[in-house]
Design an enzyme around this catalytic site. Structure first.
Site, PDB file in Angstrom:
ATOM      1  N   GLU A 136      55.990  -3.681  -6.633  1.00 15.70           N
ATOM      2  CA  GLU A 136      55.897  -3.676  -5.176  1.00 15.70           C
ATOM      3  C   GLU A 136      54.577  -4.287  -4.722  1.00 15.70           C
ATOM      4  O   GLU A 136      53.502  -3.749  -5.031  1.00 15.70           O
ATOM      5  CB  GLU A 136      55.983  -2.244  -4.639  1.00 15.70           C
ATOM      6  N   GLU A 233      59.408   5.523   4.028  1.00 15.26           N
ATOM      7  CA  GLU A 233      58.051   5.805   3.585  1.00 15.26           C
ATOM      8  C   GLU A 233      57.086   5.599   4.750  1.00 15.26           C
ATOM      9  O   GLU A 233      56.311   4.648   4.794  1.00 15.26           O
ATOM     10  CB  GLU A 233      57.685   4.905   2.403  1.00 15.26           C
TER      11      GLU A 233
END
Length: 253
Positions: A136, A233
């Site tokens: 990521e 998130e």
């Protein structure tokens, strides 16, 4: 669950997530709790464990991943094996491998080579063909000095590794903070993406509060045929007793 429901203890967040309508959960790290304890909560509430991270090293001391740090490779191998044990116990099929911070004793290309080698090693350390390792890109506002801080670079690494067991985790918040132009980059990356995360900029807040037009981006995901999970998130501004997930209702079946 490392971001939502922070007003209750961690193990209580499973039931809060289920009561809010979520069918799966993710969080940063499971290692403070026995895998059996987590599995009991997942089974009791019929939740899927979607994703968690390999141990980043000593978070309180500033570690943000081990994979691209040549001097920490024995710890990295142990972290892969630990995560694999937890993933097997929790029926989790995706693990996020944090690159770690930039090591200025190496050139960036040297450190990226170590990162790629570590990702390849993860496949041998955790042989299950159903387990995918994700990388990521993370912006340097949230994690200053993070090595993998560019979505073009992340996509290039995945393409070069050329294995379905290593894929991209596409966080739209990080993409906006790093580059902007989220929809174009998302369209280019989607064939290599196996997990998406959302928050709005600039404050990493609820999807309906900030710069990004999430209705447009969600419609785009449908048009492009994305069928994976979308992780929330973000740091909620709305109180949890005041319909905090009302932004989500148009997208629920």
């Amino acid at each position: 669950m490392s971001f939502l429901f922070q007003d209750v203890p961690f193990l209580d967040r499973f039931s809060h997530a289920a009561n809010a309508g979520f069918k799966g959960v993710e969080y940063l790290f499971p290692y403070d709790w026995p895998a059996d304890t987590l599995k009991e909560e997942l089974d009791r509430l019929q939740l899927t464990q979607v994703l968690f991270n390999l141990s980043p090293g000593d978070w309180s001391a500033g570690d943000r991943g081990l994979a691209a740090l040549p001097a920490r490779q024995s710890e990295y191998q142990a972290s892969v094996e630990q995560a694999y044990r937890y993933a097997s116990a929790l029926n989790c099929q995706k693990l996020h491998v944090m690159s770690g911070l930039r090591d200025t004793t190496l050139s960036q290309s040297q450190q990226l080579d170590y990162f790629q080698q570590s990702l390849e090693k993860a496949i041998s350390f955790a042989p299950s063909q159903t387990l995918t390792f994700l990388i990521e890109p993370i912006n340097n506002h949230d994690i200053p000095g993070y090595l993998l801080n560019d979505f073009d670079l992340g996509l290039r690494l995945v393409k070069e590794l050329d294995t379905p067991r290593i894929r991209l985790q596409f966080d739209m918040y990080h993409c906006q903070r790093i580059h902007g132009d989220v929809s174009r980059r998302l369209a280019e990356a989607l064939p290599y993406v196996q997990h998406i995360q959302i928050a709005n900029t600039p404050g990493r807040t609820d999807p309906d509060i900030g710069e990004l037009n999430y209705p447009y981006l969600f419609d785009m995901l449908d048009r492009e045929g994305y069928v994976g999970w979308v992780g929330c998130e973000y740091k909620p501004i709305q109180r949890f007793d005041a319909q905090p997930f009302r932004w989500m209702s148009p997208y629920l079946e």
